[in-house]
Write a protein that holds these residues in place. Sequence first.
Motif, PDB file in Angstrom:
ATOM      1  N   GLU A  23     -25.066  74.754  51.025  1.00 14.30           N
ATOM      2  CA  GLU A  23     -24.334  73.489  50.860  1.00 14.30           C
ATOM      3  C   GLU A  23     -24.734  72.432  51.883  1.00 14.30           C
ATOM      4  OE1 GLU A  23     -22.855  76.502  51.178  1.00 14.30           O
ATOM      5  OE2 GLU A  23     -21.155  76.444  52.550  1.00 14.30           O
TER       6      GLU A  23
ATOM      7  N   LEU B 200     -27.850  71.860  52.791  1.00 14.19           N
ATOM      8  CA  LEU B 200     -29.206  71.385  52.524  1.00 14.19           C
ATOM      9  C   LEU B 200     -29.191  70.151  51.625  1.00 14.19           C
ATOM     10  CD1 LEU B 200     -30.937  74.794  51.695  1.00 14.19           C
ATOM     11  CD2 LEU B 200     -30.866  73.608  53.911  1.00 14.19           C
ATOM     12  N   GLY B 201     -30.288  69.416  51.649  1.00 17.44           N
ATOM     13  CA  GLY B 201     -30.479  68.340  50.683  1.00 17.44           C
ATOM     14  C   GLY B 201     -30.774  68.934  49.311  1.00 17.44           C
ATOM     15  N   HIS B 202     -30.696  68.090  48.303  1.00 18.09           N
ATOM     16  CA  HIS B 202     -30.848  68.544  46.919  1.00 18.09           C
ATOM     17  C   HIS B 202     -32.189  69.250  46.696  1.00 18.09           C
ATOM     18  CE1 HIS B 202     -29.887  68.432  42.694  1.00 18.09           C
ATOM     19  NE2 HIS B 202     -31.066  67.898  42.424  1.00 18.09           N
ATOM     20  N   LYS B 203     -33.251  68.673  47.216  1.00 16.59           N
ATOM     21  CA  LYS B 203     -34.591  69.225  47.029  1.00 16.59           C
ATOM     22  C   LYS B 203     -34.713  70.568  47.748  1.00 16.59           C
ATOM     23  CE  LYS B 203     -39.334  67.482  47.685  1.00 16.59           C
ATOM     24  NZ  LYS B 203     -39.676  67.625  49.106  1.00 16.59           N
TER      25      LYS B 203
ATOM     26  N   TYR C 156     -33.055  73.414  45.965  1.00 13.97           N
ATOM     27  CA  TYR C 156     -33.873  73.942  44.880  1.00 13.97           C
ATOM     28  C   TYR C 156     -34.956  74.871  45.418  1.00 13.97           C
ATOM     29  CZ  TYR C 156     -37.502  74.171  41.357  1.00 13.97           C
ATOM     30  OH  TYR C 156     -38.449  74.643  40.480  1.00 13.97           O
ATOM     31  N   GLU C 157     -35.614  74.439  46.480  1.00 15.14           N
ATOM     32  CA  GLU C 157     -36.728  75.238  47.023  1.00 15.14           C
ATOM     33  C   GLU C 157     -36.240  76.601  47.515  1.00 15.14           C
ATOM     34  OE1 GLU C 157     -38.109  72.241  49.691  1.00 15.14           O
ATOM     35  OE2 GLU C 157     -39.170  71.161  48.083  1.00 15.14           O
TER      36      GLU C 157
ATOM     37  N   VAL D 117     -35.523  78.784  44.468  1.00 17.70           N
ATOM     38  CA  VAL D 117     -36.720  79.367  43.853  1.00 17.70           C
ATOM     39  C   VAL D 117     -37.187  80.574  44.674  1.00 17.70           C
ATOM     40  CG1 VAL D 117     -39.152  78.996  43.256  1.00 17.70           C
ATOM     41  CG2 VAL D 117     -37.467  77.215  42.776  1.00 17.70           C
ATOM     42  N   ARG D 118     -37.146  80.408  45.983  1.00 19.26           N
ATOM     43  CA  ARG D 118     -37.548  81.527  46.846  1.00 19.26           C
ATOM     44  C   ARG D 118     -36.722  82.770  46.506  1.00 19.26           C
ATOM     45  NH1 ARG D 118     -36.129  84.317  51.307  1.00 19.26           N
ATOM     46  NH2 ARG D 118     -34.169  83.219  51.642  1.00 19.26           N
TER      47      ARG D 118
ATOM     48  N   CYS E 200     -37.221  84.287  42.859  1.00 16.10           N
ATOM     49  CA  CYS E 200     -38.421  85.125  42.701  1.00 16.10           C
ATOM     50  C   CYS E 200     -38.169  86.527  43.253  1.00 16.10           C
ATOM     51  CB  CYS E 200     -39.620  84.479  43.401  1.00 16.10           C
ATOM     52  SG  CYS E 200     -40.201  82.988  42.581  1.00 16.10           S
TER      53      CYS E 200
ATOM     54  N   HIS F  53     -38.494  71.714  37.022  1.00 16.38           N
ATOM     55  CA  HIS F  53     -39.742  72.000  37.746  1.00 16.38           C
ATOM     56  C   HIS F  53     -40.120  73.465  37.761  1.00 16.38           C
ATOM     57  CE1 HIS F  53     -38.266  68.146  39.171  1.00 16.38           C
ATOM     58  NE2 HIS F  53     -39.535  67.831  39.341  1.00 16.38           N
ATOM     59  N   SER F  54     -39.353  74.317  37.067  1.00 16.16           N
ATOM     60  CA  SER F  54     -39.587  75.757  37.181  1.00 16.16           C
ATOM     61  C   SER F  54     -40.368  76.330  36.006  1.00 16.16           C
ATOM     62  CB  SER F  54     -38.244  76.491  37.306  1.00 16.16           C
ATOM     63  OG  SER F  54     -37.367  75.783  38.145  1.00 16.16           O
TER      64      SER F  54
ATOM     65  N   GLU G 137     -36.085  66.441  36.487  1.00 10.01           N
ATOM     66  CA  GLU G 137     -34.792  67.053  36.741  1.00 10.01           C
ATOM     67  C   GLU G 137     -33.712  66.010  36.468  1.00 10.01           C
ATOM     68  OE1 GLU G 137     -31.806  68.432  39.965  1.00 10.01           O
ATOM     69  OE2 GLU G 137     -33.041  66.620  40.065  1.00 10.01           O
TER      70      GLU G 137
ATOM     71  N   TYR H 175     -27.988  63.263  47.144  1.00 11.94           N
ATOM     72  CA  TYR H 175     -29.244  64.008  47.278  1.00 11.94           C
ATOM     73  C   TYR H 175     -29.561  64.374  48.726  1.00 11.94           C
ATOM     74  CZ  TYR H 175     -29.997  62.727  42.449  1.00 11.94           C
ATOM     75  OH  TYR H 175     -29.856  62.596  41.099  1.00 11.94           O
ATOM     76  N   LEU H 176     -28.820  63.773  49.658  1.00 19.29           N
ATOM     77  CA  LEU H 176     -29.111  64.016  51.067  1.00 19.29           C
ATOM     78  C   LEU H 176     -28.525  65.334  51.551  1.00 19.29           C
ATOM     79  CD1 LEU H 176     -28.228  60.462  52.477  1.00 19.29           C
ATOM     80  CD2 LEU H 176     -30.486  61.323  51.807  1.00 19.29           C
ATOM     81  N   GLY H 177     -29.056  65.819  52.663  1.00 16.80           N
ATOM     82  CA  GLY H 177     -28.440  66.955  53.334  1.00 16.80           C
ATOM     83  C   GLY H 177     -27.139  66.516  53.998  1.00 16.80           C
TER      84      GLY H 177
ATOM     85  N   ASN I 184     -37.846  64.499  41.617  1.00 15.94           N
ATOM     86  CA  ASN I 184     -38.689  63.841  40.622  1.00 15.94           C
ATOM     87  C   ASN I 184     -39.753  62.940  41.233  1.00 15.94           C
ATOM     88  OD1 ASN I 184     -37.440  65.100  38.485  1.00 15.94           O
ATOM     89  ND2 ASN I 184     -35.855  63.523  38.291  1.00 15.94           N
TER      90      ASN I 184
ATOM     91  N   TYR J   6     -43.845  80.094  46.152  1.00 17.55           N
ATOM     92  CA  TYR J   6     -43.081  81.243  45.650  1.00 17.55           C
ATOM     93  C   TYR J   6     -43.380  81.618  44.202  1.00 17.55           C
ATOM     94  CZ  TYR J   6     -40.323  79.628  49.666  1.00 17.55           C
ATOM     95  OH  TYR J   6     -39.927  79.209  50.905  1.00 17.55           O
TER      96      TYR J   6
END
Lengths: 669, 669
Positions: A61, A63-66, A69-70, A73-74, A77, A198-199, A241, B62-64, B649, B660
């Motif tokens: 919570e 973290l930033g939005h991007k 997501y990263e 994904v980690r 997987c 993006h996945s 997205e 979108y920010l942290g 995006n 990953y």
Amino acid sequence: MASTNLKKVNPDLLRERNKCTFDRLELTHLLDGGADKTEERHSRENFFLEDPELRSNVPPEYLGHKEKYEEAVRKACIVFKKVQELQNAGKGGMENFREILGGQLGSAILKDGNPLTVHYVMFIPTLMGQGTIQQQAEWIQRAWNCDIIGTYAQTELGHGTFIRGLETIATYDPKTEEFVLNSPTITSYKWWPGGLGHSANYAVVVAQLHTKGVNHGIHPFIVQLRDEETHMPLQGIKIGEIGCKLGMNATNNGYLGFENVRIPRINMLMKNSQVLPDGTYVQSPSSKLTYGTMIFVRVVLVQDAATYLKKACTIATRYSAVRHQSKIRPDQPEPQIMDYLTQQYKLFPNIAACFAFQYAANWLWDTYNNVTGELETGQLDNLPELHAAACVLKAVSTSDAAQGVETLRLSCGGHGYMTASNLPSTYGLVTAMVTYEGENTVLFLQTARFLIKCWQNKTKLQNLTTIRYFEQVARKSLPFQKSVDWILSILQQTTAKMVDLANSHINERQRKGMVYEDAWNSTSIELVRAAELHGRVIIVETFKNAVEMARPKVSKELFAVLEQLLQLYAVSTAIRCSGDFLRFTDIQGRDVEMLQSWLEELLTLLRPNAVGIVDAFDFRDEVLSSALGSYDGNVYERLLEEAQKSPLNAEPVNKSFKSYLKPFMKSQL
Amino acid sequence: MASTNLKKVNPDLLRERNKCTFDRLELTHLLDGGADKTEERHSRENFFLEDPELRSNVPPEYLGHKEKYEEAVRKACIVFKKVQELQNAGKGGMENFREILGGQLGSAILKDGNPLTVHYVMFIPTLMGQGTIQQQAEWIQRAWNCDIIGTYAQTELGHGTFIRGLETIATYDPKTEEFVLNSPTITSYKWWPGGLGHSANYAVVVAQLHTKGVNHGIHPFIVQLRDEETHMPLQGIKIGEIGCKLGMNATNNGYLGFENVRIPRINMLMKNSQVLPDGTYVQSPSSKLTYGTMIFVRVVLVQDAATYLKKACTIATRYSAVRHQSKIRPDQPEPQIMDYLTQQYKLFPNIAACFAFQYAANWLWDTYNNVTGELETGQLDNLPELHAAACVLKAVSTSDAAQGVETLRLSCGGHGYMTASNLPSTYGLVTAMVTYEGENTVLFLQTARFLIKCWQNKTKLQNLTTIRYFEQVARKSLPFQKSVDWILSILQQTTAKMVDLANSHINERQRKGMVYEDAWNSTSIELVRAAELHGRVIIVETFKNAVEMARPKVSKELFAVLEQLLQLYAVSTAIRCSGDFLRFTDIQGRDVEMLQSWLEELLTLLRPNAVGIVDAFDFRDEVLSSALGSYDGNVYERLLEEAQKSPLNAEPVNKSFKSYLKPFMKSQL
């Protein structure tokens, strides 16, 4: 949150546990379906939750939005790799995905959603259900090995509920034996599919099939979206997205537009309908066959509604045992807030509802299996009833669970507003279910359509088990009895009369000159109400039957608790519906007063076992992921500990003081 | 979201606006309290919203977490600077802060909360209300100039509702003429104050005052938290941010612990009570005087509940005019979803409730001013009634508004789940109000206490305007009439009987040997219900009176709409309470059927004016901040446009593919 600090258990919780009158393990086994099932679940939980790679350094919570997501994904997987390990060890397949990816374990590992889930729960099943043998041979192995990652692209910006209205077009070009996909309008953009942003590199795309100048309606196509090596979007694919949401911000929901995207003819999933190389369309033998998956998903949702509600009940009940506030009597210390009757009324009916929904899900699952068994022998008679039951059970259970989770969150006061309680994110997950896989108002009206149809052909009812109670409409109501049977009979009679009333209003409106469809729409508030009541009839009845079935199998201590829960569910349903009861049956105000005093009695009876019951739901701390709900009840220590994880607390002075605050403050001198 | 693309207005919205039967501007002026007030509001909105510095490059969602805070501090400083400009120009003072910092304009500039708000709405007012003249002279100018930034630290980890139970201790040391502050337990840590985490350098701290070995209960103290130059926390101050929440993540809610923190004696706010240099405690003349602020805040909350509900109504109503889905009649195109009766039932009663709550807030404000006027002349008689009304109106309006906003969010289907709709964040703000400034169940029970007291001394009722209806309990119910007066009389009778019943249950329990307090607790579900009904009586009555007062002032077209809204609010309240009506009065099932058909008629009558009414709420696009609700109705273009702002995006392939996803996918070959 891992239970890193194994401090001693809060003394209030200890006392509650000592008061418990039944064997919690017995209840856990009952709910899991046997001691072996409990053990299997534990071993799966260990396998995933004790993997250090599946922990996050910073709670997502922050973290930033991007970055969310990263990180997702980690983890996704790693989760999928572990799923494959289980498969290879013969210890799991599709049947465990739901738990691993869904509300139980899945939401513990990836609180904010898994960007790859749709690959397993929608993409592969669609290939299996709608692909020909050759198509299955070609695609399923690759998908199963995760050589490709797929999603399922149906909903568009402009159309969700009404799938016939989808606008994406797949036009067959016999010259090249290809379909050409196009998004003719903004509203035709695909919107929402999980992992699409993006996945995934492939998708099943649902589009209007045009061939030889005729539109044959919606069909599914396999479309490659991204290059398998570089992951770059292919030509003509406009993809991204959709942005932030109330919850599930790591699911990578995406949008997708097509500009003359060509795919080979054989990428249409052709198990049911086909387009021949020359463009000839060969129709599907029966469209009812695709009902199956839709109903299956709704079975799953009823189960998930129960799971989320159980989680929230566990958190709020434990917190209510630990939290002390205010005074009942001025001469005594501050009581546990669970001693307030108003608090019990927020907690215990929701605990009872967990059992009600779980048993309803079990019944729906069995019914689903029976009816799909019949389907294979060509028997379709029971499909409409199953469909009506699945619609209304999904609608009632998800609406009630969402409302219940929110009531439970609010019952924790300000601390329920903290992300560290895990109640906000649980609400984010459960409220989404109200909308997806059939918006609830739409589903209620589908069930209402079935009810009205049955009502109008009342003579044929004998075989339909869920509406046999229609015959009660003409009877005199039984006088008050303190029994679930009595409540059920009053509820059934009320429902039958509500159906009758709605039906007569439709007829009346038609007599006054409205066409049937307008009369239907003008009556729809009452129709929704009738369907909702019907759902409650099914739930009370299946709960009652399940408790009766359990009687010979369980200890008398546990049975007593199950009966109290059943009674509480029935009584609180009755009080909730008392306006309709009074309106449609012969019951009187004094009967409602007796229901109210029965309710108060049940709350008091359940009070000593409340913590025991939620303990028996057997959620690990990592699954609850809540500072308020952990097994040891060290609520305040955990809240403070969680706060330390905020990146803002890493430094005593945030840089914004120097950049903005100080210059502003000093400028005023 | 700024209205960057001034495209043409959606034709459905245009058609709706053309259908409108009344002058929207007339309604806007009525709601603002005059054309001049509307103009003033517009000019304030321009002053803030057209400042390019107050826009963000990236939407804050979108920010942290840390970056959200930093961006909020940047904007908050600009907002405060502009507030000071207004002050210097003589164009605004405290009276406009609410709008600038609150639900209307404030949430448009800082969607996720303002870390400095508490400085103006709590810190300064407390200095003014509880400081001596000397203290005011010393502190208020510095605070007003923002030379220091303060917060108000009352709530602790372990105590919110029950402030007598606060644990922070301020012990007077006559040797040094100082107070020594300590946090003796984890639960005594201050928790929640806005801006406390990293923004404020001072706080008013509420602590148990110990002097000469005696605890004199809670008192307010001014405590410096951070160095004025470096912003470093002072010695003994343990301070930080409490972490993520369901909403308001930029408000920088903080925690605070004390370890032997010394402050001068004169930092105790001594307007009401004092500690003399030798440690002698001099008591406050009357503790009722501090009631004022608490009630004032509740007046404000009723108003804010109306504002948030209006916002959500505007968004959902416009979207329901633009969105087309499914079919009512198979031979016709997909209708606007607002043509579904079930959708109207989600929207229009909430629109009516906006008016009901606004008029209730106005009435409460007037009553508050009358009663505080009386207080100054030493007249305290009407204070309990005002307090009871403020409690229940805060509780009913915030609960209903929260539920209403959520219903409206869900009425927008999947798109309502998008942050871009601004409905999730509106819900986050409105649901917090259910808990803060008096948790609603606690407030209901406070009002119930007043009702029961009055009931037991029925003879003295003559002067109490809000419960004059108690006398109706003995009357025969009037036969059904299609009038608000009839509904009100039935509602009043029901409420009186519910109070009577709860009272008799308390008595009965006492007769059976319970002490009064336990009997009270055992009856509390019914007591809450009685109080809730009482709140609805006040709301329907004040709404009715307000519409009657408006009659001579407004056009007949507008008056017709106001009457329909009043009727709809009354009828939907009646249907909501029909179980109690049937139980406690002589009304019958057929009366409920007539209410239902009246409801359906009103929905149809309001349908053509729905967009007109929400237009008249007159929210600028920047204030709504919603892709679904903008004035031009270009819903789908805006959703796509908003999605482009997601940092995900900005690149076609996210780096997680390489790190990953690809290694995972290739490992399976």
